[in-house]
Write an enzyme that holds these catalytic residues in place. Structure first.
Site, short mmCIF file in Angstrom:
data_model
loop_
_atom_site.label_atom_id
_atom_site.label_comp_id
_atom_site.label_asym_id
_atom_site.label_seq_id
_atom_site.Cartn_x
_atom_site.Cartn_y
_atom_site.Cartn_z
N HIS A 11 0.96 -1.18 -0.06
CA HIS A 11 -0.11 -0.22 -0.04
C HIS A 11 0.80 1.23 -0.05
O HIS A 11 0.28 2.21 -0.30
CB HIS A 11 -0.92 0.05 1.12
CG HIS A 11 -2.16 -0.93 0.92
ND1 HIS A 11 -3.25 -0.62 1.26
CD2 HIS A 11 -2.20 -2.24 0.28
CE1 HIS A 11 -4.29 -1.77 1.23
NE2 HIS A 11 -3.38 -2.41 0.57
N HIS B 159 -1.94 -12.13 -2.20
CA HIS B 159 -3.10 -12.79 -1.61
C HIS B 159 -2.95 -14.30 -1.18
O HIS B 159 -3.82 -14.96 -0.86
CB HIS B 159 -4.51 -12.91 -2.28
CG HIS B 159 -4.81 -11.29 -2.34
ND1 HIS B 159 -6.06 -11.11 -3.19
CD2 HIS B 159 -4.86 -10.34 -1.76
CE1 HIS B 159 -6.21 -9.78 -2.88
NE2 HIS B 159 -5.48 -9.07 -1.88
#
Length: 726
Positions: free
Chosen positions: A106, A267
């Site tokens: 992020h 993920h």
């Protein structure tokens, strides 16, 4: 901030922090100029990140400090931290692997290739708005977990580098082999004000993917890093998310394979957190009370942490080994059938309906659950193009590992610019096309060579305007955000830059300079282009009666076409360049705002921008040879005429087109048209801040200062990409 809780217990002392009437007397309080004039020109953007905000001082050398770092010990401390679960924020499965990967992702994921802004290069995740974005919930905890390590190593490691290195170490600790790591990100000490995050006034406002292609925005919703994991506008539809995914990852310069690898790799480890409704979650860090000490999102649900944690509102665990690298993401994606369900917080997600309970609970070893996926994870199965790549990775885990390693390295280093800026023992040897690679130097011109080259350029028949213009065209592509562009490489002579309308001068001038380079064989074309600007400015200064030697540092090299990604370099083509009175489109902001934007990309201060525009106008460097802004009767002379005539009250200015882009200045007495101008010219008389600067150079005693200031600002631009000199 709560006035009932945070005014030093004023109720208990009986003292009011304000005078009766509640007027705030603090500095900066009250109605501001931008409240009255919201369209006021943002000249203040050119004042960011000055030494006044830097506690380390202008003599601090981060590269020198980093060289003192015990790098192995630092990585060892980071590895130990991964399993040092803290009761104030317990680690899932006893490991912070997923949290630190998300923090690095992020931080880097705000980068946008369209304007080069955003990214992890300055450690901006410490500041608003990013420290409080809805998509960054709980990353305040990740940064606090890192604080003891940052405190231990001090200025030998920047926050910006530490964030990314922590993500790398997390991947390595999971058993993954990363591509490498380049340090060199220097911290700043205040939020970036120049990044356009969008016009929306509410978090999570949806944007259409087509809009992302027209604006320098990296996410489909305000406050997200990429896309809404529940699908566009919470649609819950995997297929409809494909366009949004391509738009956002494409804006970062990622292709379909890199996109699939990044989503799946990110993920493969960790989980999302959605134990209960968002109504339990308190204020973000920027809005939290003072006693929270910069932490936000305090939860009233249960313990508020661990199994009770609420972050995204989704409750998804993708793989059977969420702290160890695997290919389970793709195996589960294609092995099971998925049905739409909702998290305990009510967020849309998918569950493998035909799967056994094979996913470990993060805090109770006796519990298992079914595999779960985000809406956007299933896009990798149901979008035809993404599905082909995903199946290839399913059947070839090594190909997936290689693709993710390279894509992760690109994600976390894309805004660092050329590899010359990388430092540390883990910098990969391989040159990558997105790093804008350069060859090794072929020439080492001596001082005598430089003198002879200057003489050859001066005798070539090129005008002052042409010499200065070609040097500016070469150097002014530089972007301070991602450190791309600039004169080094002489990419002005290559596609796509040689064909840009704004660079029309190159077609006339480059053949002359290329012949000089070929004949003398003493310097690179890149150096000769910059040297042409030196010759032009010295001639113009001499014509103005000032003898000055323009500093010149040889050492540039010439890039090859195969070292130049045409698609990515096309993004450097300016929409506008006010320094050359160029404007390609009228549907993007105002001309004067785009001038500020260009100056900010060139890391110029307001005085530097002012002196450069004034000097370039009298040297006749308009891209099309027009007379707009050439407020002088002696073009080619480095004079202060631009400022003196612009501020002269003998002239009255009026627009000549419906768009109010072009103007003519008439003599107030005779009505005769004396000069023509654009908004990029007249702003130096209309804007109060820029007028104050213009007045300095319009004064009768300013000429020598003007020449010196112009040369200093010019040399700064010519050397912006000379990282070997920094």
């Amino acid at each position: 901030m709560s006035t009932t809780d945070d005014t030093h217990n004023t109720l208990s002392t009986g003292k009011c922090p304000f005078h009766q009437g509640g007027h705030d007397r603090s500095a900066g309080a009250g109605t501001a100029s931008r409240d009255w004039w919201p369209n006021q020109l943002r000249v203040d953007l050119l004042n960011q990140h000055s030494n006044r905000s830097n506690p380390l001082g202008e003599d601090f050398d981060y590269r020198k400090e980093f060289s003192k770092l015990d790098y192995s010990a630092l990585k060892g401390d980071l590895k130990a931290l991964l399993t040092d679960s803290q009761p104030w924020w317990p680690a899932d499965w006893g490991s912070y692997v997923g949290l630190f990967i998300r923090m690095a992702w992020h931080g880097a994921g705000t980068y946008r290739s369209i304007d080069g802004r955003g990214g992890a290069g300055r450690g901006q995740q410490r500041f608003a708005p990013l420290n409080s974005w809805p998509d960054n919930v709980s990353l305040d905890k990740a940064r606090r977990l890192l604080w003891p390590i940052k405190q231990k190593y001090g200025q030998k490691i920047s926050w910006a580098d530490l964030f990314i290195l922590a993500g790398n170490v997390a991947l390595e600790n999971s058993g993954f082999r990363t591509f490498g790591f380049g340090a060199g990100r220097e911290d700043v000490w205040e939020p970036d004000l120049d990044v356009n995050w969008g016009d929306e006034k509410a978090w999570l406002t949806h944007r259409h993917p087509e809009a992302l292609a027209k604006a320098p925005l990296g996410a489909t919703e305000m406050g997200l890093i990429y896309v809404n994991p529940e699908g566009p506008d919470h649609s819950g539809e995997p297929l409809s998310a494909a366009a949004a995914i391509r738009a956002t990852f494409g804006n970062m310069g990622m292709n379909d394979e890199e996109t699939v690898a990044l989503i799946a790799g990110g993920h493969t480890l960790g989980k999302t957190h959605g134990a209960a409704a968002a109504s339990h979650v308190g204020a973000d860090p920027e809005a939290a009370p003072i006693e929270a000490q910069g932490l936000g999102w305090a939860s009233s649900y249960g313990s508020g942490v661990g199994a009770d944690a609420i972050t995204s509102g989704l409750e998804v665990v993708w793989t059977q080994t969420p702290t160890q690298w695997s290919n389970y993401f793709f195996e589960n994606l294609f092995k099971y059938e998925w049905v739409q369900t909702r998290s305990p917080a009510g967020a849309i997600q998918f569950e493998a309906v035909d799967a056994p309970d094979i996913i470990p609970d993060p805090f109770d070893p006796s519990k298992k659950r079914k595999p779960t996926m985000l809406v956007t994870d299933l896009t990798l199965r149901f979008d035809p193009e993404f599905e082909k790549i995903s199946r290839r990775f399913l059947n070839d885990p090594q190909a997936f590992n290689e693709a993710f390693a390279r894509a992760w390295f690109k994600l976390t280093h894309r805004d660092m610019g050329p590899k010359a800026r990388y430092i540390g023992p883990e910098v990969p040897k391989e040159d990558l096309i997105w790093q804008d690679p350069l060859p090794q130097p072929l020439y080492q011109p001596t001082q005598e060579d430089i003198i002879n080259l200057k003489a050859a350029i001066a005798a070539s028949g090129l005008s002052i305007s042409e010499m200065v213009s070609v040097a500016w065209a070469s150097a002014s592509t530089f972007r301070g955000g991602d450190k791309r562009g600039g004169a080094n490489g002489a990419r002005l002579a290559l596609a796509p830059q040689r064909d840009w309308d704004v660079n029309a001068v190159a077609a006339r001038v480059l053949p002359v300079l290329e012949e000089i380079q070929k004949t003398t064989n003493k310097a690179s074309l890149a150096d000769i282009i910059v040297l042409a600007g030196v010759v032009g400015i010295e001639q113009a200064a001499a014509a103005a009666g000032v003898s000055i030697s323009v500093p010149f540092a040889p050492g540039r090299v010439d890039a090859r076409q195969d070292q130049t990604d045409i698609e990515m370099f096309s993004l450097l083509e300016p929409i506008a360049d006010g320094f050359r009175n160029y404007r390609a489109r009228l549907d993007v902001s105002t001309t004067e705002s785009l001038l500020i934007d260009k100056a900010q990309q060139l890391t110029l201060t307001a005085p530097e921008m002012t002196v450069l525009v004034g000097g370039m106008r009298v040297l006749g460097t308009n891209f099309d040879g027009s007379q707009n802004g050439v407020f002088t009767d002696r073009p080619g002379v480095l004079s202060t005429d631009f400022f003196a005539n612009l501020l002269d009250m003998r002239y009255e200015w009026k627009p000549t087109d419906d768009a109010n882009e072009l103007f003519e200045g008439r003599d107030r007495l005779t009505g005769e048209v004396k000069y023509t101008a654009t908004r990029a010219d007249l702003v130096f008389g209309s804007n109060s801040v820029l007028r104050a600067l213009a007045e300095v150079y319009a004064c009768s005693d300013a000429h020598e200062k003007f020449v010196k200031d112009f040369v200093a600002a010019w040399v700064k631009v010519m050397n912006l990409d000379r990282f070997d000199l920094q």
